[in-house]
Design a protein around this motif. Structure first.
Motif, PDB file in Angstrom:
ATOM      1  N   ARG A 421       0.841  -1.189   0.000  1.00  0.00           N
ATOM      2  CA  ARG A 421       0.000   0.000   0.000  1.00  0.00           C
ATOM      3  C   ARG A 421       0.877   1.240   0.000  1.00  0.00           C
ATOM      4  O   ARG A 421       2.077   1.191   0.276  1.00  0.00           O
ATOM      5  CB  ARG A 421      -0.894   0.008   1.242  1.00  0.00           C
ATOM      6  N   LEU A 423       1.580   4.861   1.672  1.00  0.00           N
ATOM      7  CA  LEU A 423       1.377   5.505   2.965  1.00  0.00           C
ATOM      8  C   LEU A 423       1.819   6.957   2.925  1.00  0.00           C
ATOM      9  O   LEU A 423       2.785   7.307   2.234  1.00  0.00           O
ATOM     10  CB  LEU A 423       2.174   4.789   4.055  1.00  0.00           C
ATOM     11  N   GLY A 436      -3.178   5.236   4.643  1.00  0.00           N
ATOM     12  CA  GLY A 436      -2.831   4.433   3.488  1.00  0.00           C
ATOM     13  C   GLY A 436      -3.910   4.480   2.436  1.00  0.00           C
ATOM     14  O   GLY A 436      -5.077   4.783   2.715  1.00  0.00           O
TER      15      GLY A 436
END
Length: 503
Positions: A421, A423, A436
């Motif tokens: 992901r 961030l 995120g």
């Protein structure tokens, strides 16, 4: 009374002139993987002395938790999503002006000494340097075997060797691989050879031009293998050097549950890490000595920082990937020389991307192109730049990628898949908020929870909304971002990444 007033005014003007005085040379030293929480008088006496004589910034933050994007920010004054250099796109865009280019265009001799294989011409970091030396090479060569050094395991190292051995002179390439993988002196990852080379360069140069010198020292980076005499100073009572040295150091394998580390293992690893800081701090002292003996020290702005931090068991992590805790982004930052002499401590929030504006102002260089491309703010004591009320950090794409982990380990734990992901974090003096692109979020009150253990996002929804707006004011909304965290690659970049084993 009038005479006294005129005398006071003259003294004031003299002080103002001194505080605005420029320096002749600029030296920027990056202690790779040095975190603020482990730096101090015991591990870093040289750095502490520099801080006592100069200015230490106790709230300094990297823009990213690993080398490539963090250095790109230091060199360009831009955030990761602006310079586009990250795990999914590892080349520094040629359209961005760099710090070295600015010094070179201002008549400086520009020298770089890199001991991290990411910081090379292969990834665009040589622009502006008259010479950028590679510390892991026994024989300096344009053909870079850094992909072998970066290999996560033996298979990747062998693949990189096979792919790169005949890129240029195979004998030179083989010698460099043999040196970096087998023959490099135990306990030193290049800083000793680097400081020796710099000392010789300073002693032999007869140029009248000022110089900009950049050094990256990588010893605090995994693997921690300090000389025995350093390790024994920092290991827990009753622990032996042999016991500590036998611990497997493979952060990605640890993440993927390929092996386990106990609390004692982490205690030993922290001892080794602190010993590495002490060792590289002594090399920092050798660099200062070389500048003093060459007669350049008094005319030099000397800046030392970490490029990111490290997890050694904190939050269940080992290494410096997949998150934005302060353990990874709060770094030491010390200035010495020019207006940063006897400056004491400053606790204002600052970022490593503030280096370009600060170095240029202190050196008396006007470069609107470099400053206007990013968000750099000068930390010069007399700067008119407004102080920051928040700092930001990004983790644009996982490095190594989840696909690369799967190629190495096969099935990987679900908790590791969650790291796939993008961030972003915003940190004020009171709060730290991380979000995120998969909906992940955490909020911490850093005044009462400096170790970021307690997520209070559910209890303070208004604070979450406020800081989420701050993130979106600084960057585009995460919902609009590519879920993979990648950017469109320039021509030829995909081929380069494939050669390195990243695609």
């Amino acid at each position: 009374m009038a005479d006294s007033t005129e005398s006071d005014a003259a003294s004031s003007n003299e002080r103002d002139s001194e505080s605005h005085s420029t320096v002749r040379n600029v030296v920027l030293v990056v202690l790779d993987t040095a975190r603020a929480k482990s730096s101090g008088p015991k591990t870093s006496p040289t750095l502490t002395r520099l801080a006592d004589e100069g200015t230490a910034f106790t709230n300094a933050f990297a823009t990213a938790p690993w080398t490539l994007p963090s250095h790109a920010s230091m060199f360009t004054g831009t955030y990761s999503s602006e310079h586009g250099t990250h795990g999914g796109h590892t080349y520094l865009d040629e359209g961005l002006r760099t710090l070295a280019e600015s010094f070179a265009d201002s008549g400086y001799e520009t020298i770089g000494v890199s001991n991290n294989t990411w910081i090379t011409e292969e990834f665009g970091f040589d622009r502006g340097f008259d010479e950028l030396r590679k510390g892991w090479q026994y024989i300096q060569s344009d053909a870079d075997m850094g992909a072998v050094v970066r290999g996560e395991d033996l298979r990747e190292k062998l693949d990189a060797t096979r792919n790169r051995l005949f890129d240029g002179n195979p004998v030179v390439n083989a010698a460099n691989i043999l040196y970096s993988e087998v023959l490099q002196p135990a306990g030193d990852d290049g800083s000793d050879r680097s400081t020796t080379w710099v000392a010789n360069w300073l002693a032999e140069r007869d140029a009248d031009d000022p110089f900009f010198l950049f050094c990256n020292f990588i010893e605090p980076h995994v693997e921690y293998d300090p000389p025995r005499e350093y390790a024994e100073r920092f290991l827990p009572e009753g622990a032996s050097y042999e016991e500590a040295a036998a611990i497997r150091q493979d952060p990605r394998a640890f993440d993927c549950e390929d092996y386990e580390l106990t609390d004692r293992d982490f205690a030993l690893l922290r001892g080794l890490y602190r010993a590495e800081l002490a060792y590289v701090d002594d090399q920092l002292g050798q660099l200062r000595t070389a500048l003093e003996e060459s007669g350049e020290w008094e005319d030099t702005l000397f800046v030392v920082c970490g490029d990111h931090g490290e997890h050694i068991g904190e939050h269940g992590f080992f290494g410096h990937q997949y998150n934005l805790y302060d353990t990874l982004i709060n770094v030491p930052l010390v200035f010495h020389g020019g207006p940063f002499t006897d400056g004491g401590e400053r606790d204002d929030l600052v970022q490593l991307l503030d280096l370009p504006a600060t170095l240029l102002e202190t050196a008396g260089i006007d470069d609107p192109e470099l400053l206007e491309q990013g968000s750099s703010r000068s930390l010069h004591p007399d700067s008119t730049a407004p102080p920051r009320d928040a700092v930001f950090a990004e983790y644009v794409a996982p490095q190594p990628s989840i696909e690369r982990l799967e190629a190495r380990f096969g099935d990987i734990p679900d908790r590791v898949r969650e790291y796939d992901r993008r961030l972003r974090a915003v940190r004020t003096r009171e709060y730290k908020y991380v979000r995120g692109d998969d909906g992940f979020e955490r909020l911490h009150d850093v005044t009462t929870d400096p170790n970021e253990r307690d997520d209070i996002a559910a209890e303070e929804p208004e604070q979450v909304r406020t800081l989420q707006r701050r993130l979106e004011e600084q960057f585009e909304p995460l919902e609009d971002a590519d879920a993979t965290g990648t950017v469109e690659m320039r021509e030829g970049t995909k081929e380069r990444l494939a050669d390195l084993g990243y695609l």
